[in-house]
Design a protein around this motif. Structure first.
Motif, mmCIF file in Angstrom:
data_model
loop_
_atom_site.group_PDB
_atom_site.id
_atom_site.type_symbol
_atom_site.label_atom_id
_atom_site.label_comp_id
_atom_site.label_asym_id
_atom_site.label_seq_id
_atom_site.Cartn_x
_atom_site.Cartn_y
_atom_site.Cartn_z
ATOM 1 N N ARG A 50 0.875 -1.173 0.000
ATOM 2 C CA ARG A 50 0.000 0.000 0.000
ATOM 3 C C ARG A 50 0.909 1.219 0.000
ATOM 4 N NH1 ARG A 50 -5.168 0.333 -0.089
ATOM 5 N NH2 ARG A 50 -5.603 -1.364 1.358
ATOM 6 N N ASN A 51 0.867 1.960 -1.107
ATOM 7 C CA ASN A 51 1.740 3.127 -1.279
ATOM 8 C C ASN A 51 3.199 2.764 -1.019
ATOM 9 O OD1 ASN A 51 -0.506 4.799 -1.857
ATOM 10 N ND2 ASN A 51 -0.907 4.962 0.338
ATOM 11 N N GLY A 52 3.585 1.571 -1.495
ATOM 12 C CA GLY A 52 4.965 1.118 -1.385
ATOM 13 C C GLY A 52 5.336 0.443 -0.079
ATOM 14 N N VAL A 53 4.406 0.393 0.877
ATOM 15 C CA VAL A 53 4.679 -0.201 2.189
ATOM 16 C C VAL A 53 4.068 -1.608 2.249
ATOM 17 C CG1 VAL A 53 4.310 0.028 4.675
ATOM 18 C CG2 VAL A 53 4.712 2.074 3.274
ATOM 19 N N PRO A 54 4.846 -2.637 2.610
ATOM 20 C CA PRO A 54 4.311 -3.994 2.699
ATOM 21 C C PRO A 54 3.208 -4.108 3.751
ATOM 22 C CG PRO A 54 6.709 -4.030 2.690
ATOM 23 C CD PRO A 54 6.286 -2.602 2.880
ATOM 24 N N VAL A 55 2.043 -4.661 3.336
ATOM 25 C CA VAL A 55 0.913 -4.797 4.254
ATOM 26 C C VAL A 55 0.311 -6.203 4.252
ATOM 27 C CG1 VAL A 55 0.323 -2.340 4.202
ATOM 28 C CG2 VAL A 55 -0.754 -3.907 2.551
ATOM 29 N N GLY A 56 0.726 -7.054 3.313
ATOM 30 C CA GLY A 56 0.176 -8.400 3.257
ATOM 31 C C GLY A 56 1.017 -9.300 2.381
ATOM 32 N N THR A 57 0.810 -10.597 2.540
ATOM 33 C CA THR A 57 1.575 -11.573 1.779
ATOM 34 C C THR A 57 0.792 -12.877 1.632
ATOM 35 O OG1 THR A 57 3.733 -12.659 1.601
ATOM 36 C CG2 THR A 57 2.785 -12.509 3.812
ATOM 37 N N GLY A 58 1.206 -13.689 0.701
ATOM 38 C CA GLY A 58 0.663 -15.033 0.495
ATOM 39 C C GLY A 58 1.636 -15.790 -0.390
ATOM 40 N N ARG A 59 1.460 -17.101 -0.477
ATOM 41 C CA ARG A 59 2.375 -17.873 -1.315
ATOM 42 C C ARG A 59 1.603 -18.882 -2.149
ATOM 43 N NH1 ARG A 59 5.556 -22.031 2.848
ATOM 44 N NH2 ARG A 59 3.827 -23.501 3.019
ATOM 45 N N LEU A 60 2.239 -19.298 -3.240
ATOM 46 C CA LEU A 60 1.712 -20.332 -4.124
ATOM 47 C C LEU A 60 2.744 -21.439 -4.218
ATOM 48 C CD1 LEU A 60 -0.341 -21.399 -6.249
ATOM 49 C CD2 LEU A 60 0.973 -20.117 -7.964
ATOM 50 N N VAL A 61 2.308 -22.651 -3.864
ATOM 51 C CA VAL A 61 3.139 -23.841 -3.995
ATOM 52 C C VAL A 61 2.483 -24.711 -5.065
ATOM 53 C CG1 VAL A 61 3.957 -25.935 -2.834
ATOM 54 C CG2 VAL A 61 3.876 -23.758 -1.583
ATOM 55 N N VAL A 62 3.265 -25.149 -6.048
ATOM 56 C CA VAL A 62 2.735 -26.008 -7.106
ATOM 57 C C VAL A 62 2.884 -27.456 -6.678
ATOM 58 C CG1 VAL A 62 2.975 -26.717 -9.512
ATOM 59 C CG2 VAL A 62 3.250 -24.305 -8.880
ATOM 60 N N GLN A 63 1.757 -28.186 -6.770
ATOM 61 C CA GLN A 63 1.716 -29.621 -6.447
ATOM 62 C C GLN A 63 1.074 -30.325 -7.627
ATOM 63 O OE1 GLN A 63 1.023 -29.523 -1.667
ATOM 64 N NE2 GLN A 63 -0.800 -29.527 -2.889
ATOM 65 N N GLY A 64 1.877 -30.822 -8.545
ATOM 66 C CA GLY A 64 1.333 -31.464 -9.736
ATOM 67 C C GLY A 64 0.606 -30.434 -10.587
ATOM 68 N N ASP A 65 -0.686 -30.679 -10.857
ATOM 69 C CA ASP A 65 -1.452 -29.735 -11.682
ATOM 70 C C ASP A 65 -2.353 -28.834 -10.831
ATOM 71 O OD1 ASP A 65 -3.404 -31.558 -10.937
ATOM 72 O OD2 ASP A 65 -4.321 -31.653 -12.926
ATOM 73 N N GLU A 66 -2.035 -28.730 -9.546
ATOM 74 C CA GLU A 66 -2.800 -27.865 -8.652
ATOM 75 C C GLU A 66 -1.860 -26.949 -7.880
ATOM 76 O OE1 GLU A 66 -5.156 -30.401 -6.145
ATOM 77 O OE2 GLU A 66 -6.556 -30.825 -7.780
ATOM 78 N N GLY A 67 -2.436 -25.847 -7.412
ATOM 79 C CA GLY A 67 -1.687 -24.917 -6.587
ATOM 80 C C GLY A 67 -2.191 -24.977 -5.164
ATOM 81 N N LEU A 68 -1.304 -24.738 -4.228
ATOM 82 C CA LEU A 68 -1.673 -24.634 -2.826
ATOM 83 C C LEU A 68 -1.419 -23.194 -2.401
ATOM 84 C CD1 LEU A 68 -2.609 -25.983 -0.187
ATOM 85 C CD2 LEU A 68 -0.203 -26.489 0.280
ATOM 86 N N LEU A 69 -2.502 -22.489 -2.121
ATOM 87 C CA LEU A 69 -2.420 -21.116 -1.638
ATOM 88 C C LEU A 69 -2.215 -21.195 -0.139
ATOM 89 C CD1 LEU A 69 -4.915 -18.293 -2.546
ATOM 90 C CD2 LEU A 69 -4.052 -18.565 -0.243
ATOM 91 N N GLY A 70 -1.231 -20.487 0.356
ATOM 92 C CA GLY A 70 -0.980 -20.572 1.782
ATOM 93 C C GLY A 70 -0.311 -19.341 2.345
ATOM 94 N N ARG A 71 -0.204 -19.340 3.663
ATOM 95 C CA ARG A 71 0.480 -18.286 4.412
ATOM 96 C C ARG A 71 -0.054 -16.903 4.047
ATOM 97 N NH1 ARG A 71 2.009 -22.825 6.148
ATOM 98 N NH2 ARG A 71 3.985 -23.083 7.245
ATOM 99 N N LEU A 72 -1.366 -16.816 3.838
ATOM 100 C CA LEU A 72 -1.994 -15.520 3.571
ATOM 101 C C LEU A 72 -2.042 -14.739 4.877
ATOM 102 C CD1 LEU A 72 -3.405 -14.046 1.151
ATOM 103 C CD2 LEU A 72 -5.541 -14.680 2.241
ATOM 104 N N ALA A 73 -1.367 -13.600 4.902
ATOM 105 C CA ALA A 73 -1.272 -12.798 6.118
ATOM 106 C C ALA A 73 -1.425 -11.320 5.751
ATOM 107 C CB ALA A 73 0.082 -13.031 6.788
ATOM 108 N N VAL A 74 -2.314 -10.648 6.455
ATOM 109 C CA VAL A 74 -2.546 -9.219 6.246
ATOM 110 C C VAL A 74 -2.446 -8.532 7.605
ATOM 111 C CG1 VAL A 74 -4.244 -7.489 5.506
ATOM 112 C CG2 VAL A 74 -4.038 -9.655 4.242
ATOM 113 N N LEU A 75 -1.708 -7.436 7.647
ATOM 114 C CA LEU A 75 -1.591 -6.692 8.894
ATOM 115 C C LEU A 75 -2.971 -6.280 9.401
ATOM 116 C CD1 LEU A 75 1.465 -4.365 8.167
ATOM 117 C CD2 LEU A 75 1.421 -6.475 9.515
#
Length: 150
Positions: A50-75
């Motif tokens: 937000r205006n250049g300041v980190p405020v949230g994160t998440g990750r994508l892990v590939v497992q075969g033909d699917e993705g695992l969305l994880g570690r979604l964190a928002v201040l």
């Protein structure tokens, strides 16, 4: 202004772990040894700015033909302002670009409604991760180009 980027440099990757530490370790009391895992090395990490300041994160892990969305964190101060939904949309878009068929996630039970509003469906029994009740969820992704009907 809110921007979602893939964390590429050392500084952006450090911001990912600072955010996760603030939300999961400090706020939710997740043991630090359970918060960081071996998947971090191969995952694509996303950063909400937000205006250049980190405020949230998440990750994508590939497992075969699917993705695992994880570690979604928002201040905390940014929750309810569209940061989480923007991160999920960016992760889904990246999964679709990679040709993945679906995205799965392990939602904290209190966040089920958030993910349901974004099109995820719960399945299976509740389970515990890091002392917090979770539920598996899944969303099929639209098929991308290359087929005879496209």
């Amino acid at each position: 202004m809110l921007d979602i980027v893939v964390a590429r440099g050392e500084r952006e990757r450090a911001a990912v772990f600072v955010l996760r530490g603030a939300v999961f370790v400090a706020e939710q009391n997740v043991p630090i040894e359970e918060e960081w895992d071996e998947r971090d090395a191969s995952a694509e990490h996303f950063l909400a700015l937000r205006n250049g300041v980190p405020v949230g994160t998440g990750r994508l892990v590939v497992q075969g033909d699917e993705g695992l969305l994880g570690r979604l964190a928002v201040l905390r101060r940014e929750r309810g302002r569209g940061v989480g939904a923007a991160l999920v949309a960016a992760i889904e878009e990246r999964a679709a670009q990679r040709g993945l068929a679906a995205v799965e996630l392990h939602a904290q039970v209190h966040a089920l409604g958030f993910y349901e509003r974004l099109g995820y469906t719960a399945y299976g029994p509740e389970f515990e991760e890091a002392g917090i009740a979770h539920q598996s969820m899944r969303k099929e992704l639209p098929r991308r180009g290359g087929g005879p009907l496209d």
